[in-house]
Design an enzyme around this catalytic site. Structure first.
Site, PDB file in Angstrom:
ATOM      1  NE  ARG A 216      -6.128  -6.983 -21.239  1.00  0.00           N
ATOM      2  CZ  ARG A 216      -6.866  -6.015 -21.956  1.00  0.00           C
ATOM      3  NH1 ARG A 216      -6.363  -5.226 -22.259  1.00  0.00           N
ATOM      4  NH2 ARG A 216      -7.934  -6.600 -22.727  1.00  0.00           N
TER       5      ARG A 216
ATOM      6  N   PRO B  84       0.969  -1.130  -0.093  1.00  0.00           N
ATOM      7  CG  PRO B  84      -0.686  -1.505   1.725  1.00  0.00           C
ATOM      8  CD  PRO B  84       0.529  -2.061   1.084  1.00  0.00           C
TER       9      PRO B  84
ATOM     10  CD  GLU C 279      -0.331  -7.128  10.748  1.00  0.00           C
ATOM     11  OE1 GLU C 279      -0.302  -5.934  10.338  1.00  0.00           O
ATOM     12  OE2 GLU C 279      -1.331  -7.773  10.833  1.00  0.00           O
TER      13      GLU C 279
ATOM     14  CG  ASP D  60      -8.377  -2.479 -24.100  1.00  0.00           C
ATOM     15  OD1 ASP D  60      -9.566  -2.586 -24.584  1.00  0.00           O
ATOM     16  OD2 ASP D  60      -7.743  -3.315 -23.966  1.00  0.00           O
TER      17      ASP D  60
HETATM   18  N1  SAH Z   1       0.297  -3.970   7.568  1.00  0.00           N
HETATM   19  C1  SAH Z   1       0.050  -3.525   5.814  1.00  0.00           C
HETATM   20  C2  SAH Z   1      -0.672  -4.521   5.362  1.00  0.00           C
HETATM   21  C3  SAH Z   1      -0.179  -5.978   5.129  1.00  0.00           C
HETATM   22  S1  SAH Z   1      -1.068  -7.008   4.047  1.00  0.00           S
HETATM   23  C4  SAH Z   1      -0.499  -2.352   5.948  1.00  0.00           C
HETATM   24  O1  SAH Z   1      -1.379  -1.804   6.754  1.00  0.00           O
HETATM   25  O2  SAH Z   1       0.043  -1.520   5.118  1.00  0.00           O
HETATM   26  C5  SAH Z   1       0.152  -8.142   3.459  1.00  0.00           C
HETATM   27  C6  SAH Z   1       0.906  -7.772   2.041  1.00  0.00           C
HETATM   28  O3  SAH Z   1      -0.240  -7.865   1.159  1.00  0.00           O
HETATM   29  C7  SAH Z   1       1.679  -6.657   1.968  1.00  0.00           C
HETATM   30  O4  SAH Z   1       2.822  -7.125   2.569  1.00  0.00           O
HETATM   31  C8  SAH Z   1       1.735  -6.525   0.634  1.00  0.00           C
HETATM   32  O5  SAH Z   1       2.703  -7.430   0.016  1.00  0.00           O
HETATM   33  C9  SAH Z   1       0.205  -6.791   0.092  1.00  0.00           C
HETATM   34  N2  SAH Z   1      -0.720  -5.891  -0.268  1.00  0.00           N
HETATM   35  C10 SAH Z   1      -1.526  -5.238   0.682  1.00  0.00           C
HETATM   36  N3  SAH Z   1      -2.232  -4.382   0.300  1.00  0.00           N
HETATM   37  C11 SAH Z   1      -1.886  -4.010  -1.034  1.00  0.00           C
HETATM   38  C12 SAH Z   1      -1.993  -3.177  -2.079  1.00  0.00           C
HETATM   39  N4  SAH Z   1      -2.950  -2.118  -1.972  1.00  0.00           N
HETATM   40  N5  SAH Z   1      -1.314  -3.113  -3.064  1.00  0.00           N
HETATM   41  C13 SAH Z   1      -0.316  -3.871  -3.220  1.00  0.00           C
HETATM   42  N6  SAH Z   1       0.036  -4.889  -2.230  1.00  0.00           N
HETATM   43  C14 SAH Z   1      -0.599  -5.090  -1.209  1.00  0.00           C
END
Ligand code: SAH
Length: 248
Positions: free
Chosen positions: A154, A89, A116, A169
């Site tokens: 794609r 994120p 996490e 697209d």
């Molecule tokens: N504790 C983190 C979330 C961990 S979720 C936070 O609050 O930001 C576990 C994994 O999912 C992350 O390490 C990441 O690789 C993936 N992930 C979660 N949300 C994502 C998103 N919006 N975009 C890309 N990868 C994501």
């Protein structure tokens, strides 16, 4: 291009390799995928890849060591330096321009987080790019990795075939980054709703103009910043501007 995917759940990627557009890209070797499981690089009988967070709090954190060993193996197998992409994120939200960049490149190592997240020291030391799928939280990076691989696949030539050419697209610079126009197929009337008359006219110029106007109107309504960008880049004709005025 080649993507090396670091994931604790390589089996999640199976449908990508066996169905649809991504399968074609994979089988034609336009998109090579190699999977690496950090667990195979973990030490001890339990092959531990996660541990409790320092400072306390819920959940588990992926340890830097197994990930680094796994990444070293992937890079050694590639034989050349490569971007190391972590899905998170924290990253920049994935957009068409970035997808085009990856689609024209040599590939990358894709790191899928779980739990996490990942020990920050691995991120600081080894990750070169962070990519987010949007402002929400997934349980793991795998779905984000699949989204990137699918979007890149794609864009490879021949993967979609002529009829579904990706240049028509949404977001494609070939159509000035607009959203796609609405599509219709048989029957001519469904649920009391006829197909828009211009599409039934048989006049290509009229059809093209109608589609362009629809793209412009829809984009102006939903994503006005994309219309502004096209205007700034000098991509809007007089006919485009008058279509936009009519709709506003
Ligand atoms: N504790 C983190 C979330 C961990 S979720 C936070 O609050 O930001 C576990 C994994 O999912 C992350 O390490 C990441 O690789 C993936 N992930 C979660 N949300 C994502 C998103 N919006 N975009 C890309 N990868 C994501």
């Amino acid at each position: 291009m080649r993507f090396d995917v670091l994931t604790l759940f390589p089996e999640l990627f199976a449908p990508l390799l066996t169905s649809g557009v991504t399968r074609r890209a994979y089988e034609s070797k336009q998109v090579e995928l190699v999977f690496w499981n950090p667990r195979d690089f973990a030490e001890g009988n339990y092959r531990r890849i996660d541990d409790r967070p320092f400072g306390g709090g819920p959940g588990m954190v992926m340890m830097a060591g197994p990930l680094a060993a796994c990444l070293d193996a992937a890079l050694a197998a590639r034989g050349a330096a490569a971007p190391v992409v972590l899905f998170s994120p924290v990253g920049e939200t994935l957009r068409h321009a970035a997808v085009e960049g990856w689609a024209g490149g040599e590939g990358a190592v894709l790191v899928c987080g779980r739990y996490e997240g990942i020990d920050q020291r691995f991120i600081d030391a080894r990750v070169t790019h962070q990519v987010s799928l949007g402002d929400f939280v997934l349980s793991g990076g795998e779905i984000a990795a699949m989204a990137l691989i699918d979007a890149v696949a794609r864009l490879q030539s021949g993967v979609l075939g002529d009829e579904a050419s990706h240049v028509q697209d949404s977001f494609n610079p070939a159509l000035d980054g607009m959203l796609d126009c609405p599509h219709y197929t048989r029957p001519e009337v469904w649920n009391g709703q006829p197909v828009p008359a211009p599409l039934m006219s048989g006049h290509h110029a009229q059809i093209d103009r109608w589609r362009r106007d629809q793209r412009l109107a829809l984009t102006a309504e939903r994503r006005p910043e994309l219309v502004d960008a096209a205007r700034t880049a000098g991509r809007l004709s007089r006919a485009d501007e008058s279509a936009l005025k009519k709709k506003l």
